[in-house]
Design an enzyme around this catalytic site. Sequence first.
Site, PDB file in Angstrom:
ATOM      1  N   HIS A 175     107.005  25.904  46.317  1.00 22.45           N
ATOM      2  CA  HIS A 175     107.170  26.248  44.894  1.00 22.45           C
ATOM      3  C   HIS A 175     107.377  25.007  44.020  1.00 22.45           C
ATOM      4  O   HIS A 175     107.202  25.075  42.805  1.00 22.45           O
ATOM      5  CB  HIS A 175     108.268  27.313  44.693  1.00 22.45           C
ATOM      6  CG  HIS A 175     109.664  26.789  44.634  1.00 22.45           C
ATOM      7  ND1 HIS A 175     110.520  26.826  45.711  1.00 22.45           N
ATOM      8  CD2 HIS A 175     110.371  26.230  43.622  1.00 22.45           C
ATOM      9  CE1 HIS A 175     111.686  26.304  45.347  1.00 22.45           C
ATOM     10  NE2 HIS A 175     111.624  25.947  44.084  1.00 22.45           N
ATOM     11  N   ASP A 222     107.735  29.202  51.884  1.00 19.75           N
ATOM     12  CA  ASP A 222     107.957  28.226  50.806  1.00 19.75           C
ATOM     13  C   ASP A 222     108.071  26.827  51.414  1.00 19.75           C
ATOM     14  O   ASP A 222     109.158  26.251  51.491  1.00 19.75           O
ATOM     15  CB  ASP A 222     109.227  28.618  50.040  1.00 19.75           C
ATOM     16  CG  ASP A 222     109.411  27.804  48.773  1.00 19.75           C
ATOM     17  OD1 ASP A 222     108.475  27.071  48.396  1.00 19.75           O
ATOM     18  OD2 ASP A 222     110.499  27.908  48.172  1.00 19.75           O
ATOM     19  N   GLY A 315     116.822  22.407  41.059  1.00 17.58           N
ATOM     20  CA  GLY A 315     116.514  20.980  41.115  1.00 17.58           C
ATOM     21  C   GLY A 315     116.714  20.399  42.511  1.00 17.58           C
ATOM     22  O   GLY A 315     116.250  19.307  42.803  1.00 17.58           O
ATOM     23  N   SER A 317     115.684  22.088  45.116  1.00  9.95           N
ATOM     24  CA  SER A 317     114.581  22.667  45.880  1.00  9.95           C
ATOM     25  C   SER A 317     113.728  21.615  46.556  1.00  9.95           C
ATOM     26  O   SER A 317     113.509  20.535  46.005  1.00  9.95           O
ATOM     27  CB  SER A 317     113.670  23.478  44.965  1.00  9.95           C
ATOM     28  OG  SER A 317     114.203  24.738  44.782  1.00  9.95           O
ATOM     29  N   GLY A 318     113.242  21.989  47.728  1.00 11.30           N
ATOM     30  CA  GLY A 318     112.378  21.092  48.471  1.00 11.30           C
ATOM     31  C   GLY A 318     113.158  20.091  49.310  1.00 11.30           C
ATOM     32  O   GLY A 318     112.628  19.482  50.227  1.00 11.30           O
TER      33      GLY A 318
HETATM   34  N1  ARG Z   1     114.656  27.393  43.516  1.00 13.28           N
HETATM   35  C1  ARG Z   1     115.589  26.366  43.179  1.00 13.28           C
HETATM   36  C2  ARG Z   1     114.854  25.112  42.755  1.00 13.28           C
HETATM   37  O1  ARG Z   1     113.692  25.194  42.400  1.00 13.28           O
HETATM   38  C3  ARG Z   1     116.590  26.165  44.264  1.00 13.28           C
HETATM   39  C4  ARG Z   1     117.582  27.233  44.221  1.00 13.28           C
HETATM   40  C5  ARG Z   1     118.562  27.143  45.326  1.00 13.28           C
HETATM   41  N2  ARG Z   1     119.548  28.140  45.062  1.00 13.28           N
HETATM   42  C6  ARG Z   1     120.649  28.310  45.769  1.00 13.28           C
HETATM   43  N3  ARG Z   1     121.512  29.182  45.358  1.00 13.28           N
HETATM   44  N4  ARG Z   1     120.861  27.627  46.856  1.00 13.28           N
HETATM   45  O2  ARG Z   1     115.401  24.043  42.601  1.00 13.28           O
END
Ligand code: ARG
Length: 367
Positions: A175, A222, A315, A317-318
């Site tokens: 994503h 993902d 932020g 993520s990944g």
């Molecule tokens: N989807 C989020 C991103 O793009 C990460 C979210 C992680 N959330 C969590 N509760 N651990 O950065």
Amino acid sequence: MFSKTKSTLFASIILATFLAFFAVPFAQPAHAQFDACEVYEEADYYMEICEYDDGYYYEYYEDDEGWYEYEEDDMGNVIYEDGGYWDDADYDYEDDYSDADFDDENFYDEEDNSAPEDNYDDSDLANNSLGKTEATPGAQPWMVGQVDSSEPNAFYGHGCGGALITPEWILTAAHCLEGYSASEVDYVIGRHVLSSNEGERIPAAQIILHPGYAQTDGDDHDIALVKLSRPATAGTPIGLVTPATTHLDEAGVIARVTGWGQMGENDERYPDALFGVSLPIVAQGTCEAQLGADRIQETEICAGVPEGGKDSCYGDSGGPLTVPNGEGTGEVLAGVVSWGDECGAPNSSGVYTRVTEYIDWINQTMG
Ligand code: ARG
């Protein structure tokens, strides 16, 4: 990816600072990136020229008599134009420019492309709702940051984390890269403070999203691999938890997640330095009970504490969720930051792509 919002926000702050400093009638151009602006300050005039990556052009000029500004689109059409004379009653102009003002570190010179060293005071960020604290510099040399290639300062351009798994390949979340072409993405490697020039910044050469990702409307599969345009020399790749070593990421194991993501669900402070939090792996059944059995797949692994307050966030993520390698000599990669319902809420674990489920895909894709 949150970099757009973030860069716009910071660009607005820069613009506001600019306005406050000089108190000139200076309308905001439609483009928020100041990465390629040049300032010309002469005895009898002042001029600013910005060439944007999307082909737009902005110019501001002023002298003793008045000022003029205009903007052209990528086709060279003038799309905005304004100007005036200082002695018009409308303008209450008092300030004069001085060279010192233009040493402002928030303005970049296209030629030297340098970013400021740690401008942002992260010291109060340890006070956050996710248990994040500043990571030890260099202690996670596989950590990389995904940056918009059009933004010279990685702090403003940061969008996601990632992990170096060989000198040439980064493992991250699909994503993070959806809709991006390789030329739009760089990675910073061997860097603790995003806005510094530590380590190296390498453009992506190829982005490969997991083929299953596009087929689901949720966040399933993902995971993505990115090939760098040259091998990294600043970082050290991390090994992976494999189907033969799944005891390493069993429920209860204390894992660690690092990133430059925000400090809380409603706390949109972004650190300049790398932050991290240690938190336990959650049993699959517990995670299913928390978030819904239909939403949690075998290809995902959860981490967090029932009372909340230890989590990754937007932020991050990944980025890597790592666990001890079992030999006391380091860590291995168990997960990729993917999603969650809210950051740090009770009974709501963070969800990570489970690396052990993708070993074959990773090996086949890297060739
Ligand atoms: N989807 C989020 C991103 O793009 C990460 C979210 C992680 N959330 C969590 N509760 N651990 O950065």
